[in-house]
Design a protein around this motif. Structure first.
Motif, PDB file in Angstrom:
ATOM      1  N   GLN A  22       0.835  -1.207   0.000  1.00  0.00           N
ATOM      2  CA  GLN A  22       0.000   0.000   0.000  1.00  0.00           C
ATOM      3  C   GLN A  22       0.868   1.255   0.000  1.00  0.00           C
ATOM      4  N   VAL A  23       1.886   1.280   0.855  1.00  0.00           N
ATOM      5  CA  VAL A  23       2.768   2.455   0.940  1.00  0.00           C
ATOM      6  C   VAL A  23       3.546   2.638  -0.366  1.00  0.00           C
ATOM      7  N   VAL A  24       4.104   1.562  -0.889  1.00  0.00           N
ATOM      8  CA  VAL A  24       4.897   1.648  -2.120  1.00  0.00           C
ATOM      9  C   VAL A  24       4.030   2.105  -3.287  1.00  0.00           C
ATOM     10  N   THR A  25       2.849   1.550  -3.423  1.00  0.00           N
ATOM     11  CA  THR A  25       1.953   1.946  -4.510  1.00  0.00           C
ATOM     12  C   THR A  25       1.636   3.435  -4.434  1.00  0.00           C
ATOM     13  N   TYR A  26       1.295   3.906  -3.251  1.00  0.00           N
ATOM     14  CA  TYR A  26       0.973   5.323  -3.080  1.00  0.00           C
ATOM     15  C   TYR A  26       2.187   6.211  -3.374  1.00  0.00           C
ATOM     16  N   ALA A  27       3.351   5.817  -2.852  1.00  0.00           N
ATOM     17  CA  ALA A  27       4.561   6.613  -3.078  1.00  0.00           C
ATOM     18  C   ALA A  27       4.883   6.719  -4.563  1.00  0.00           C
ATOM     19  N   ARG A  28       4.798   5.616  -5.275  1.00  0.00           N
ATOM     20  CA  ARG A  28       5.120   5.630  -6.702  1.00  0.00           C
ATOM     21  C   ARG A  28       4.114   6.473  -7.482  1.00  0.00           C
ATOM     22  N   LEU A  29       2.854   6.447  -7.073  1.00  0.00           N
ATOM     23  CA  LEU A  29       1.856   7.304  -7.713  1.00  0.00           C
ATOM     24  C   LEU A  29       2.165   8.782  -7.496  1.00  0.00           C
ATOM     25  N   ARG A  30       2.832   9.081  -6.389  1.00  0.00           N
ATOM     26  CA  ARG A  30       3.194  10.454  -6.053  1.00  0.00           C
ATOM     27  C   ARG A  30       4.576  10.856  -6.579  1.00  0.00           C
ATOM     28  N   GLY A  31       5.207  10.003  -7.373  1.00  0.00           N
ATOM     29  CA  GLY A  31       6.468  10.359  -8.010  1.00  0.00           C
ATOM     30  C   GLY A  31       7.729  10.023  -7.234  1.00  0.00           C
ATOM     31  N   TRP A  32       7.601   9.199  -6.195  1.00  0.00           N
ATOM     32  CA  TRP A  32       8.770   8.804  -5.408  1.00  0.00           C
ATOM     33  C   TRP A  32       9.441   7.600  -6.058  1.00  0.00           C
TER      34      TRP A  32
END
Length: 117
Positions: A22-32
């Motif tokens: 969940q954290v990784v998916t959200y971070a990648r969506l935010r450009g991290w």
């Protein structure tokens, strides 16, 4: 009939692996940019190849927002506890003024705030 489950109950049911996804998916969506070193079972126990030396307890995730900042994040289930090695790594990184976090599923609003532009 639709069962209603509270967010707190969902947080308690979430595994660390599910939480990490969940954290990784959200971070990648935010450009991290995100890196995670997966441990493997060896004849000497769990190891994180090919990392050597002081790898034990290194944070689960390293997140980089290009041109902005870097985060070191340890993820835990609601009931999970930091090991001594994990606490030492977070303290060592924190002493350099790096941004360090230990996040649990109940920290989701904080995660969203930290990872949002």
């Amino acid at each position: 009939m639709i069962a209603v489950v509270s967010r707190a109950r969902l947080d308690r049911m979430m595994t660390e692996s599910q939480w990490q996804e969940q954290v990784v998916t959200y971070a990648r969506l935010r450009g991290w940019k995100v890196v995670h070193f997966r441990p493997a079972r060896t004849s000497r126990g769990w190891r994180t190849p090919p990392v050597q030396y002081d790898a034990s307890g290194f944070p689960d995730l390293v997140l980089v927002k290009p041109g902005d900042r870097i985060l070191y994040v340890e993820l835990k289930s609601e009931r999970g506890q930091l090991t001594k090695e994990q606490a030492r790594w977070l303290a060592a990184l924190d002493s350099t003024h790096a941004q360090t976090f230990c996040w649990r599923p109940s920290d989701w609003p904080t995660v969203q705030a930290v990872l949002s532009p």
